[in-house]
Design a protein around this motif. Structure first.
Motif, short mmCIF file in Angstrom:
data_model
loop_
_atom_site.label_atom_id
_atom_site.label_comp_id
_atom_site.label_asym_id
_atom_site.label_seq_id
_atom_site.Cartn_x
_atom_site.Cartn_y
_atom_site.Cartn_z
N LEU A 58 57.14 7.01 62.88
CA LEU A 58 58.07 7.18 63.77
C LEU A 58 58.17 5.91 64.65
CD1 LEU A 58 60.51 8.83 64.97
CD2 LEU A 58 58.77 10.01 66.66
N GLU A 59 56.74 5.50 65.07
CA GLU A 59 56.79 4.57 65.91
C GLU A 59 57.34 3.20 65.04
OE1 GLU A 59 53.00 6.80 66.80
OE2 GLU A 59 54.11 6.17 64.82
N LEU A 101 59.53 4.63 72.22
CA LEU A 101 59.25 3.33 72.68
C LEU A 101 58.33 3.45 73.85
CD1 LEU A 101 60.45 0.12 72.11
CD2 LEU A 101 60.21 0.74 74.65
N ILE A 102 58.79 4.09 74.90
CA ILE A 102 57.89 4.30 76.23
C ILE A 102 56.50 4.71 75.74
CG2 ILE A 102 57.82 5.40 78.32
CD1 ILE A 102 60.77 5.16 78.64
N ASP A 103 56.42 5.80 75.15
CA ASP A 103 55.15 6.38 74.57
C ASP A 103 54.21 5.45 73.89
OD1 ASP A 103 53.06 8.56 74.28
OD2 ASP A 103 54.09 8.89 72.25
N THR A 104 54.48 4.75 73.01
CA THR A 104 54.01 3.86 72.26
C THR A 104 53.54 2.60 73.02
OG1 THR A 104 55.13 4.45 70.29
CG2 THR A 104 53.82 2.22 70.11
N VAL A 119 45.66 10.74 73.99
CA VAL A 119 46.48 11.95 74.11
C VAL A 119 47.28 12.10 75.27
CG1 VAL A 119 46.20 14.48 73.65
CG2 VAL A 119 44.39 12.92 72.59
N SER A 120 48.40 12.25 75.11
CA SER A 120 49.51 12.55 76.21
C SER A 120 49.40 13.78 76.74
CB SER A 120 50.87 12.27 75.84
OG SER A 120 51.04 10.71 75.29
N ARG A 170 56.79 7.55 83.10
CA ARG A 170 55.58 7.68 83.70
C ARG A 170 54.70 8.72 82.86
NH1 ARG A 170 52.15 8.14 88.73
NH2 ARG A 170 53.76 6.55 89.53
N GLN A 171 53.46 8.28 82.74
CA GLN A 171 52.67 9.05 81.31
C GLN A 171 51.27 9.08 81.92
OE1 GLN A 171 53.14 7.29 77.60
NE2 GLN A 171 52.48 9.07 76.54
N TRP A 172 50.69 10.43 82.00
CA TRP A 172 49.35 10.55 81.94
C TRP A 172 48.63 10.76 80.68
CZ3 TRP A 172 46.41 10.21 86.65
CH2 TRP A 172 47.42 10.21 87.64
#
Length: 186
Positions: A58-59, A101-104, A119-120, A170-172
């Protein structure tokens, strides 16, 4: 122990200061070498993701044309041209592709700081605008803090021409040293 011996035999303590300065410079050079090595590994990792050699594929669909402009410890700046494969029927950049895209890119910024996979555990995105097919955007991801083993990364996507904010994520994440420790809950 050696510092104590030098201090005892030194007439004015200058030898101790010189030794401390030399040790500091050596530790700084070693830290810079490690960060440079990690930056190189991060570039390779993002390249593998964009080619589908790593990850779930997917990336590769969503970041295929990404270009790294700047990378340093916990920071990543990229350029991206929106391909037609990630747009909706009206030619707008699809929200799901923006999220991927933001996650990657966010995970890659964390990787540049920690050298581990992630791991999100929490992920939020605010959408302010959209981009069209073949429009160029700037992406900036930076690790903004830690809470124990949870790094927090912020990702901004802006229109290259005028700097208009398109999306803010924003991601932890929870850091894992090996991918074999990561198990899906699905």
């Amino acid at each position: 122990m050696r510092v104590i011996e030098l201090e005892r035999y030194s007439s004015g303590g200058d030898d101790h200061k010189l030794l401390a300065d030399a040790n500091y410079r050596e530790r700084k050079r070693e830290r810079e070498r490690m960060e440079e090595s990690l930056a190189q590994k991060t570039v390779i990792r993002l390249s593998q993701l964009s080619k589908g050699e790593l990850g779930h594929g997917l990336e590769a669909l969503t970041i295929t044309a990404i270009q790294i402009v700047e990378i340093r410890h916990g920071f990543l700046r990229c350029l991206f041209t929106v391909p037609s494969t990630v747009t909706d029927q009206e030619g707008n950049w699809h929200a799901g592709a923006v999220a991927t895209l933001i996650d990657t890119v966010g995970a890659t910024a964390v990787y540049s700081a920690a050298g581990y996979v992630h791991v999100s555990v929490d992920f939020t995105i605010s959408f302010y605008s959209t981009a069209k097919i073949q429009e160029e955007v700037e992406i900036e991801a930076k690790v903004v803090g830690y809470r124990g083993e949870l790094p927090c990364v912020e990702v901004e996507i802006r229109r290259k021409g005028n700097g208009e904010l398109i999306a803010l994520g924003r991601q932890w994440m929870y850091l894992r040293k090996s991918i074999s420790q990561v198990q899906s809950k699905l």
